[in-house]
Structures are given as structure tokens and as C-alpha cells.
Scaffold this motif. Sequence first.
Motif, PDB file in Angstrom:
ATOM      1  N   SER A 158       0.824  -1.201   0.000  1.00 58.02           N
ATOM      2  CA  SER A 158       0.000   0.000   0.000  1.00 58.02           C
ATOM      3  C   SER A 158       0.859   1.253   0.000  1.00 58.02           C
ATOM      4  O   SER A 158       0.508   2.275  -0.622  1.00 58.02           O
ATOM      5  N   CYS A 284      -3.628   6.907   3.954  1.00 60.19           N
ATOM      6  CA  CYS A 284      -4.057   5.607   3.439  1.00 60.19           C
ATOM      7  C   CYS A 284      -4.873   4.922   4.538  1.00 60.19           C
ATOM      8  O   CYS A 284      -4.321   4.601   5.598  1.00 60.19           O
ATOM      9  N   VAL A 289      -4.941  -0.841   4.516  1.00 60.67           N
ATOM     10  CA  VAL A 289      -3.489  -1.048   4.574  1.00 60.67           C
ATOM     11  C   VAL A 289      -3.114  -2.288   5.382  1.00 60.67           C
ATOM     12  O   VAL A 289      -2.212  -3.046   4.994  1.00 60.67           O
ATOM     13  N   ALA A 321      -5.636   0.330  -3.351  1.00 61.45           N
ATOM     14  CA  ALA A 321      -5.186   1.591  -2.740  1.00 61.45           C
ATOM     15  C   ALA A 321      -5.121   2.702  -3.777  1.00 61.45           C
ATOM     16  O   ALA A 321      -5.582   3.830  -3.524  1.00 61.45           O
TER      17      ALA A 321
END
Length: 359
Positions: A158, A284, A289, A321
Amino acid sequence: MGIFDPRTSGRAHEEVVFFHDPESGLRAIVAIHSTALGPGLGGTRFFPYEKEEDALRDALRLSEGMSYKNALAGLDLGGGKAVIWGDPVKDKSEALLRAYGRFVQSLHGRYVTACDVGTYVRDMDVVARECDYVTGRSEDHGGAGDSSVLTAFGVFTSMRAAAKHRYGSDDLAGKRVGVSGVGKVGRHLVGHLLEAGAEVLATDINPAARKWAEEHAPSVTWVEDNESLMAQGLHVYAPCALGGVVNERTVGTLKTDIICGAANNQLEDLSAAERLTEADILYCPDYLVNSGGVVQVGDEYYGPFDFARAKRRVSGLYDTALSILDRAESEKVTTVAAADALAEERMDAVGRLQRIRIY
């Protein structure tokens, strides 16, 4: 507590069950948030809550989060979570865990359990002696073992996607990455980052973690505490320990381009996502993640477990992502809103298929 009312997601919980076995001391709550995509999968948290209301609140909050995590990970699994109210050091016993297993078995597969705070692989082996709906077991008992390896790989994957979105390249060579928390997941992440040529800074409240870094990763720059790490001027800040580290106070002092780490509930509240967007910090969502571990236990559940296959599935987090980050930018919403929308769309689209009658 509002069990029958939609919470943050707009989806009400499907089922909440209380289990009590006075002889073993078991007091447990299982919350099933959604089975739109499949059985509700989520770990069992063993924790000394102050009161019953706190245990229930945690079960509701965590099970809802699992619906989104499993949906974004592309799993055919819904969201569930269990909490055992007690001190895992003093109260955990074979009898308690086996009693818990029998109660989970009584749900007939609507909930699938695994490890969480206060429970471990060896505990799942004991639960599995009374229950068919258990994952996260040891390799000796047909399970996948430690999930920290693929959790860390998912964070690294990610992070590369975030770098691609922010800088135009997913190459982390030369990037300054701060890792807060060098436990099982953090250590594997540090290894990936060093192999990729990143400049790694790290901190941890556990003195043993610093000793590990000095012995096994001498090129890592050690920073005294998390607040100092957040002020270092980073390309990526990776919280891999405590949640709630991103809040109204820390956003103003956080010097990083990207936040991408393994810790759960990194944002103190949803308003923090807005503040990060205003500060031009790319966040994120942690429930995407850190989903490498749930991909692993999901692969084990539908098994037999195959590490290479599970790792390929975790690699898919890169594209997920990127799609979330691109969507947030194009729709001018937070990355949390974009991630939630993607998960909701999948739950609605795939969940609808269950209503198609097959004769």
C-alpha cells in the motif's frame, strides 16, 4: 447503545449475542455487523474492560470495521468481532476457551473467529477443539500461523501505491520513512523498506525493540519517541503500534507527505481525515493497509492455506489503494470517504446476488 440503529456506516448490526459460562468465568459478546459478502470474520479480543457497556461498544465498533476491511480486501467474508471480558493473564484457561468455542459453534458459521488483542495462535488451537469456525491456528494444527508477515507485506504494498499516487513512482529508494512501533509487523515492514533502499527512522516504547534494531537493522536511525518521529520531516509516516495518534493536536505538528501504517484506528475521529486533507497529507485508510493479515486467515478458512496464493492476493491491495486515492482526489473527498464508498458498493452489489433465487 443503538444496536438496532445504523452507526457510522449507515448499516445496522445484524446480530449481537451475549455468552456466559459461570463455571469457567466466560463473559463474551459476539457482534455480527454484516453477512452481505459471507460469514462475519473477525478476531476475538480478550480485554479487562471497566464495564459491560465498554465491551459492547468495542464489539460493535470493531465488527463494523471488519465489514469494511474484508470488503476492501476482496474477500467473500462479512464483518464480525468478539470480545471476552476479562484479564487474559489471570482469567484465560483451557475451559474458558473451549466454552467460548462451543458458543461460537452454536452460531453455525455466521461468525468465524481468529486472533486479536489478548488472544494468540495457541488460543485458537484450543477454541478449535470445540468449534469448526476458527482460523488463525498454528501450522501444527493445520493453520496458517503468524499473520504478521503478510500484514507487513500489505502495508509495504500500500505504501508503494501511495508513493505512486503522490510522486508518480512507487520506488521507495531514498524515501524517508518513519516507523512507529517495531513489533512483529513493524520489524517485517522495516525489512521490506531497507531492502527497497528507503531511509528508515524508527521508535518504540519497548526498550527491547531498540535492542532488536541495533542488532538486526543497524542502519535504522532510532528516534526517542513518537512525537519526535512525527516532526522529523518524512516522506512516509507509518504508525504500527497505538491507534488515535492522528488527532487535532498532532496534525498541526506532523511533518510528512503520506501516512501509511499497520496500526488500527489511527485517526482519533473522522474529522481528522478532513484535517489531513486540508494539510495536504495523503492518508491511506488503515483498514485497507493492514488487511494482509485478514487475507491470510481468510485463505486459511477456505483452505487449505497456501502462502504464495495469499501473498498474491495481498499484492492486489496495490490496485485497490490506487483506486481509492485516485477516487478521493477526483471526487474531492477524504480517502476515508472514498474507501467507505468502495466497500459499500461491493457489499451492495455482491450482497444483492443472495436474493437471486436458484432452483
